[in-house]
Write a protein that holds these residues in place. Structure first.
Motif, mmCIF file in Angstrom:
data_model
loop_
_atom_site.group_PDB
_atom_site.id
_atom_site.type_symbol
_atom_site.label_atom_id
_atom_site.label_comp_id
_atom_site.label_asym_id
_atom_site.label_seq_id
_atom_site.Cartn_x
_atom_site.Cartn_y
_atom_site.Cartn_z
ATOM 1 N N ASN A 105 5.705 -9.969 34.859
ATOM 2 C CA ASN A 105 6.091 -8.814 34.051
ATOM 3 C C ASN A 105 5.752 -8.948 32.574
ATOM 4 O O ASN A 105 5.990 -8.021 31.797
ATOM 5 N N GLU A 106 5.218 -10.062 32.183
ATOM 6 C CA GLU A 106 4.927 -10.347 30.777
ATOM 7 C C GLU A 106 3.931 -9.341 30.204
ATOM 8 O O GLU A 106 2.865 -9.112 30.762
ATOM 9 N N ARG A 107 4.294 -8.738 29.057
ATOM 10 C CA ARG A 107 3.476 -7.706 28.443
ATOM 11 C C ARG A 107 2.832 -8.198 27.158
ATOM 12 O O ARG A 107 3.411 -8.999 26.403
ATOM 13 N N SER A 108 1.635 -7.718 26.914
ATOM 14 C CA SER A 108 0.923 -8.010 25.672
ATOM 15 C C SER A 108 1.176 -6.889 24.668
ATOM 16 O O SER A 108 1.507 -5.753 25.046
ATOM 17 N N LEU A 109 1.007 -7.217 23.389
ATOM 18 C CA LEU A 109 1.191 -6.224 22.338
ATOM 19 C C LEU A 109 0.123 -6.421 21.278
ATOM 20 O O LEU A 109 -0.037 -7.527 20.745
ATOM 21 N N TYR A 110 -0.650 -5.359 21.003
ATOM 22 C CA TYR A 110 -1.651 -5.364 19.941
ATOM 23 C C TYR A 110 -1.218 -4.357 18.874
ATOM 24 O O TYR A 110 -0.762 -3.255 19.202
ATOM 25 N N LYS A 111 -1.388 -4.715 17.604
ATOM 26 C CA LYS A 111 -1.054 -3.813 16.507
ATOM 27 C C LYS A 111 -2.214 -3.746 15.528
ATOM 28 O O LYS A 111 -2.836 -4.757 15.206
ATOM 29 N N LEU A 139 0.798 -1.224 0.000
ATOM 30 C CA LEU A 139 0.000 0.000 0.000
ATOM 31 C C LEU A 139 0.833 1.278 0.000
ATOM 32 O O LEU A 139 0.353 2.332 -0.423
ATOM 33 N N GLY A 140 2.037 1.181 0.518
ATOM 34 C CA GLY A 140 2.891 2.361 0.581
ATOM 35 C C GLY A 140 2.585 3.231 1.779
ATOM 36 O O GLY A 140 3.329 3.257 2.757
ATOM 37 N N SER A 141 1.455 3.926 1.744
ATOM 38 C CA SER A 141 1.102 4.846 2.820
ATOM 39 C C SER A 141 0.184 4.161 3.824
ATOM 40 O O SER A 141 -0.964 3.820 3.510
ATOM 41 N N ILE A 142 0.706 3.914 5.017
ATOM 42 C CA ILE A 142 -0.083 3.251 6.056
ATOM 43 C C ILE A 142 0.086 3.976 7.387
ATOM 44 O O ILE A 142 0.992 4.792 7.553
ATOM 45 N N LYS A 143 -0.814 3.668 8.308
ATOM 46 C CA LYS A 143 -0.687 4.116 9.688
ATOM 47 C C LYS A 143 -0.679 2.883 10.587
ATOM 48 O O LYS A 143 -1.421 1.931 10.336
ATOM 49 N N VAL A 144 0.178 2.905 11.588
ATOM 50 C CA VAL A 144 0.298 1.780 12.510
ATOM 51 C C VAL A 144 -0.053 2.254 13.913
ATOM 52 O O VAL A 144 0.528 3.216 14.424
ATOM 53 N N TYR A 145 -1.018 1.594 14.503
ATOM 54 C CA TYR A 145 -1.422 1.883 15.878
ATOM 55 C C TYR A 145 -1.074 0.670 16.736
ATOM 56 O O TYR A 145 -1.159 -0.475 16.277
ATOM 57 N N SER A 146 -0.680 0.918 17.966
ATOM 58 C CA SER A 146 -0.315 -0.208 18.822
ATOM 59 C C SER A 146 -0.653 0.075 20.272
ATOM 60 O O SER A 146 -0.813 1.238 20.683
ATOM 61 N N SER A 147 -0.772 -0.993 21.023
ATOM 62 C CA SER A 147 -0.972 -0.907 22.470
ATOM 63 C C SER A 147 -0.072 -1.945 23.119
ATOM 64 O O SER A 147 -0.211 -3.140 22.863
ATOM 65 N N ASP A 148 0.862 -1.486 23.918
ATOM 66 C CA ASP A 148 1.828 -2.347 24.604
ATOM 67 C C ASP A 148 1.519 -2.232 26.095
ATOM 68 O O ASP A 148 1.771 -1.198 26.711
ATOM 69 N N PHE A 149 0.967 -3.285 26.662
ATOM 70 C CA PHE A 149 0.454 -3.166 28.030
ATOM 71 C C PHE A 149 0.652 -4.464 28.813
ATOM 72 O O PHE A 149 0.872 -5.529 28.224
ATOM 73 N N ARG A 150 0.557 -4.335 30.126
ATOM 74 C CA ARG A 150 0.618 -5.503 30.995
ATOM 75 C C ARG A 150 -0.802 -5.837 31.429
ATOM 76 O O ARG A 150 -1.471 -5.007 32.062
ATOM 77 N N PRO A 151 -1.311 -7.016 31.069
ATOM 78 C CA PRO A 151 -2.681 -7.372 31.435
ATOM 79 C C PRO A 151 -2.904 -7.282 32.945
ATOM 80 O O PRO A 151 -1.999 -7.539 33.747
ATOM 81 N N MET A 152 -4.114 -6.910 33.323
ATOM 82 C CA MET A 152 -4.460 -6.725 34.725
ATOM 83 C C MET A 152 -4.113 -7.945 35.577
ATOM 84 O O MET A 152 -3.589 -7.834 36.690
ATOM 85 N N LYS A 153 -4.392 -9.117 35.044
ATOM 86 C CA LYS A 153 -4.113 -10.346 35.790
ATOM 87 C C LYS A 153 -2.616 -10.491 36.046
ATOM 88 O O LYS A 153 -2.197 -10.906 37.134
ATOM 89 N N ASN A 154 -1.804 -10.152 35.049
ATOM 90 C CA ASN A 154 -0.356 -10.239 35.223
ATOM 91 C C ASN A 154 0.161 -9.251 36.253
ATOM 92 O O ASN A 154 1.126 -9.526 36.965
ATOM 93 N N VAL A 155 -0.472 -8.078 36.323
ATOM 94 C CA VAL A 155 -0.047 -7.063 37.291
ATOM 95 C C VAL A 155 -0.194 -7.591 38.708
ATOM 96 O O VAL A 155 0.745 -7.543 39.507
ATOM 97 N N LEU A 156 -1.375 -8.107 39.034
ATOM 98 C CA LEU A 156 -1.607 -8.598 40.389
ATOM 99 C C LEU A 156 -0.779 -9.843 40.673
ATOM 100 O O LEU A 156 -0.330 -10.065 41.805
ATOM 101 N N ALA A 157 -0.550 -10.647 39.647
ATOM 102 C CA ALA A 157 0.227 -11.870 39.837
ATOM 103 C C ALA A 157 1.719 -11.587 39.971
ATOM 104 O O ALA A 157 2.492 -12.479 40.341
ATOM 105 N N GLY A 158 2.133 -10.342 39.690
ATOM 106 C CA GLY A 158 3.549 -10.021 39.753
ATOM 107 C C GLY A 158 4.313 -10.536 38.549
ATOM 108 O O GLY A 158 5.533 -10.700 38.597
#
Length: 448
Positions: free
Chosen positions: A384-390, A363-382
């Motif tokens: 550090n594993e992070r999820s990534l959505y693109k 396509l040439g011209s694109i936009k990329v959006y992402s969310s790099d976050f630690r799921p709530m369950k992982n936070v309480l469990a201690g």
């Protein structure tokens, strides 16, 4: 069609073959199917279904550990491989019976023996009997590739790995695709020391680069060892039954199991294709047209044996489209565009549509959006594993052309989101959807 024993003879009772046989019989065709091993095929008998059950079993290791942070006093857990193995195989038996009953209920004649092609309208059974059919459908699937080097016979493939007598303490896995990475996660979680050996420097080719890099990072943090650009030299079996895997330009590794997961080839060997002049590709696949017909008018093929898209749902759609076209008076083809796929690694990843690199090239011209976050369950469990959505968006039309994610339940989330990508919805459509909070999936409509 009275000149033939059957209107349709299907060779191979996997997902695609069973669907084609059942639907064709429902249209009134006289149908037979032959299967030399067990009804259900690779996915049900020795593939995605038993493997997913092993994934569930393996994930309890992390769940039991995390449970303590949620207030559960869990005594030191122990794992019994034989219990999981036997329960998984029992469920395979159940599915084998269910598939067999489906064929019987639809009045499909089942031959539990090997069948080969003897002519454009002839099939020869292992018993020596020859039957005729107006149409023959090849649905023999794929077969694991076994490398050729000294001692390779000491390794196993995904066909045998579900039947191990005991859980190996040390596992070497050859390959970088989805089977290799899934079993790396399974064995590591169950307590095995795992070394993944890959001939190239890339795992999971075809998936988005950032997503597969995240899996590699997480897996290495957990303790899975990786060797890239590494080629087997030999495998030696020692007196105590252990194995010594030797490599070119790498140190040897001691192991109790070597699993080959270096790819699958179309299962056409000894099928008799040469008897009728069916051509095959350089990779051994049977080429077919949009309606699944080979270069022989009376012979068709669906599923992995054609090497178009090696996915069970695709084989099922091909089998259904074949039946609709030939016996349902409803000619149709399968749409191979925007097929979602997943890797049931730990954590799992999933994707649909174009990756970032593919979109830039196309396509040439694109936009990329992402969310790099630690799921709530992982936070309480201690953890550090992070999820990534693109999200990959065509900058010209605002249409979402790709979604890729790694994290808990990623395949479950992506299946619904894939509908939006297939439908051609825009980034504005996602933005206009109210978030379902608190959930991981809400990140899909909150990316800025």
């Amino acid at each position: 069609m009275a000149d033939y024993d059957f209107d349709l003879f299907v060779i191979g009772a996997g997902s695609g073959g069973v669907r084609a046989a059942r639907v064709s019989a429902g249209y009134g065709a006289k149908v037979a199917i032959a299967e030399e091993y067990r009804v259900g095929g690779t996915c049900v008998i020795r593939g995605c279904v038993p493997k997913k059950l092993l994934v569930y079993g393996a994930h309890f290791a992390e769940d039991l550990h995390d449970a303590k942070r949620f207030g559960w006093e869990v005594e030191t857990p122990t794992f019994n491989w034989a219990t999981l193995r036997d329960n998984v195989l029992a469920d395979v038996d159940r599915l084998n019976k269910a598939y067999t009953e489906t064929l019987d209920n639809n009045k499909v004649t089942t031959f539990l023996e090997r069948a080969t092609i003897a002519g454009p309208h002839e099939v020869k059974l292992a018993s020596g009997k020859t039957v005729t059919a107006k149409v023959i459908l090849i649905a023999t699937g794929g077969w694991p590739v076994i490398p050729d080097f000294p001692g390779a016979e000491h390794g196993v493939t995904s066909n045998e790995v579900f039947h191990l007598d005991s859980l190996p303490k040390r596992v070497v896995i050859a390959g970088g695709g989805y089977i290799a990475n899934e079993f790396a996660g399974i064995f590591h979680s169950l307590g095995s020391s795992v070394t993944l050996v890959n001939r190239s420097d890339t795992i999971l080719r075809g998936y988005d680069e950032q997503i597969r890099d995240r899996l590699l990072q997480i897996s290495m943090t957990k303790g899975i060892q990786y060797r890239f650009n590494c080629h087997f030299e030999s495998i030696e079996k020692k007196e105590d039954g252990s194995l010594l895997a030797s490599f070119c330009d790498h140190d040897p590794v001691e192991a109790d199991l070597v699993l080959f997961a270096i790819g699958r080839r179309p299962n056409v060997e000894g099928l008799g294709l040469d008897q009728v002049g069916i051509t095959i590709t350089p990779h051994g696949a049977i080429p077919v047209d949009a309606h699944n017909k080979t270069n022989v008018d009376s012979i068709y093929a669906v599923g992995d044996v054609t090497d178009r898209v090696q996915l069970t749902p695709v084989a099922i759609r091909e089998g259904h489209a074949f039946a609709d076209t030939l016996f349902g008076d409803n000619p149709r083809t399968v749409d191979y565009d925007t097929i979602p796929s997943a890797v049931f690694s730990q954590p799992p990843l999933a994707g649909v549509g174009l990756t970032e690199a593919q979109a830039r090239n196309k396509l040439g011209s694109i936009k990329v959006y992402s969310s790099d976050f630690r799921p709530m369950k992982n936070v309480l469990a201690g953890r550090n594993e992070r999820s990534l959505y693109k999200m990959i968006v065509d900058a010209t039309s605002d249409r979402v052309v790709g979604l890729h994610m790694i994290g808990p339940d990623a395949p479950e989330i992506l299946q619904a989101a894939a509908i939006a990508v297939k439908a051609g919805l825009t980034k504005a459509d996602f933005d206009a959807t109210v978030a379902l909070h608190p959930s991981m999936a809400e990140e899909l409509v909150l990316m800025k």
